[in-house]
Write an enzyme that holds these catalytic residues in place. Structure first.
Site, PDB file in Angstrom:
ATOM      1  N   SER A 104     -18.440   5.509  32.867  1.00 56.38           N
ATOM      2  CA  SER A 104     -18.247   5.750  31.439  1.00 56.38           C
ATOM      3  C   SER A 104     -17.208   6.827  31.143  1.00 56.38           C
ATOM      4  O   SER A 104     -16.573   6.808  30.096  1.00 56.38           O
ATOM      5  CB  SER A 104     -19.583   6.140  30.784  1.00 56.38           C
ATOM      6  OG  SER A 104     -20.135   7.271  31.449  1.00 56.38           O
ATOM      7  N   GLY A 139     -21.887   3.030  33.087  1.00 53.86           N
ATOM      8  CA  GLY A 139     -23.108   2.806  33.864  1.00 53.86           C
ATOM      9  C   GLY A 139     -22.852   2.415  35.312  1.00 53.86           C
ATOM     10  O   GLY A 139     -23.791   2.243  36.081  1.00 53.86           O
ATOM     11  N   ASN A 164     -23.301   8.310  37.780  1.00 57.06           N
ATOM     12  CA  ASN A 164     -24.519   7.518  37.638  1.00 57.06           C
ATOM     13  C   ASN A 164     -25.367   7.537  38.901  1.00 57.06           C
ATOM     14  O   ASN A 164     -26.592   7.507  38.812  1.00 57.06           O
ATOM     15  CB  ASN A 164     -24.168   6.086  37.207  1.00 57.06           C
ATOM     16  CG  ASN A 164     -23.568   6.081  35.815  1.00 57.06           C
ATOM     17  OD1 ASN A 164     -24.171   6.580  34.866  1.00 57.06           O
ATOM     18  ND2 ASN A 164     -22.359   5.563  35.690  1.00 57.06           N
ATOM     19  N   ASP A 189     -24.935  13.654  23.563  1.00 55.73           N
ATOM     20  CA  ASP A 189     -25.778  13.429  24.739  1.00 55.73           C
ATOM     21  C   ASP A 189     -25.547  14.477  25.834  1.00 55.73           C
ATOM     22  O   ASP A 189     -26.294  14.554  26.799  1.00 55.73           O
ATOM     23  CB  ASP A 189     -25.572  12.018  25.307  1.00 55.73           C
ATOM     24  CG  ASP A 189     -24.154  11.746  25.830  1.00 55.73           C
ATOM     25  OD1 ASP A 189     -23.341  12.691  25.954  1.00 55.73           O
ATOM     26  OD2 ASP A 189     -23.879  10.569  26.126  1.00 55.73           O
ATOM     27  N   HIS A 216     -21.210  12.787  27.976  1.00 56.05           N
ATOM     28  CA  HIS A 216     -19.935  12.101  27.753  1.00 56.05           C
ATOM     29  C   HIS A 216     -18.990  12.943  26.900  1.00 56.05           C
ATOM     30  O   HIS A 216     -19.396  13.464  25.866  1.00 56.05           O
ATOM     31  CB  HIS A 216     -20.182  10.744  27.090  1.00 56.05           C
ATOM     32  CG  HIS A 216     -20.996   9.834  27.938  1.00 56.05           C
ATOM     33  ND1 HIS A 216     -22.347   9.660  27.744  1.00 56.05           N
ATOM     34  CD2 HIS A 216     -20.650   9.078  29.011  1.00 56.05           C
ATOM     35  CE1 HIS A 216     -22.809   8.823  28.665  1.00 56.05           C
ATOM     36  NE2 HIS A 216     -21.788   8.450  29.442  1.00 56.05           N
TER      37      HIS A 216
END
Length: 183
Positions: free
Chosen positions: A8, A42, A71, A152, A155
């Site tokens: 991502s 992801g 991830n 979040d 990111h």
């Protein structure tokens, strides 16, 4: 031609597609080299390792940029497993004639110092073992800065993307110049 294999952080998650660092890189290259962004939000190292051989055959890149691990780390996967997948991708890339650039990341402190050290140590070991260029921490100057991370906390925002490119550019530019002069 550059192939970016990432997650991502390179797939412009949560921001407009054209504002991600890979799009900014393509704009900066101004037609001198093509960039294929094969990043998927992801993505894990195992998913990327499974996809890479086809992409190498299809695009025949001169440079492969590996931006993976976030991830794997956030899922608590064993660093050894991550290292094996990354080594497989490095070897496949080099066997196809491509140079490899590693982009390192870090994982949040709540995973514990031992796991974080084992995880981030993978990048350094791989860079040493395979004599690769390494950007030690892709999000240097981004993570702790106000307004540069999405809510979040994982990111980066669109405003952070130029800084991310600046973290990569000093190491990537000589690789590109080398390919343009000798490619």
């Amino acid at each position: 031609m550059l192939l970016v294999m990432g997650d991502s952080l390179s797939a412009a998650y949560g921001i407009e597609q054209g504002t991600g660092w890979v799009s900014l890189l393509q704009a900066r290259l101004d037609g001198k080299a093509r960039v294929v962004n094969a990043s998927i939000s992801g993505e894990t190292s195992s998913g990327a390792a499974a996809r890479l051989p086809d992409l190498l055959g299809q695009h025949e890149p001169d440079i492969v940029v590996l931006e993976l691990g976030g991830n794997d780390g956030l899922r608590g996967l064993p660093p050894r497993q991550f290292e094996t997948h990354m080594a497989d991708m490095i070897e496949a890339s080099q066997a196809s004639g491509a140079e490899v650039l590693l982009l390192g990341i870090d994982i949040p402190p709540n995973y514990g110092r031992a796991y974080r050290d084992a995880f981030t140590g993978v990048y350094t070991r791989l860079a040493d073992d395979y004599d690769l260029s390494l950007v030690p921490f892709l999000l240097e100057g981004v993570v702790l800065e106000d307004g540069l991370m999405q809510s979040d906390g994982i990111h980066p925002t669109a405003a952070a993307q130029p800084q991310i490119l600046e973290n990569v550019w000093p190491i990537l530019e000589p690789m590109i110049e080398e390919e343009l002069n000798h490619g």
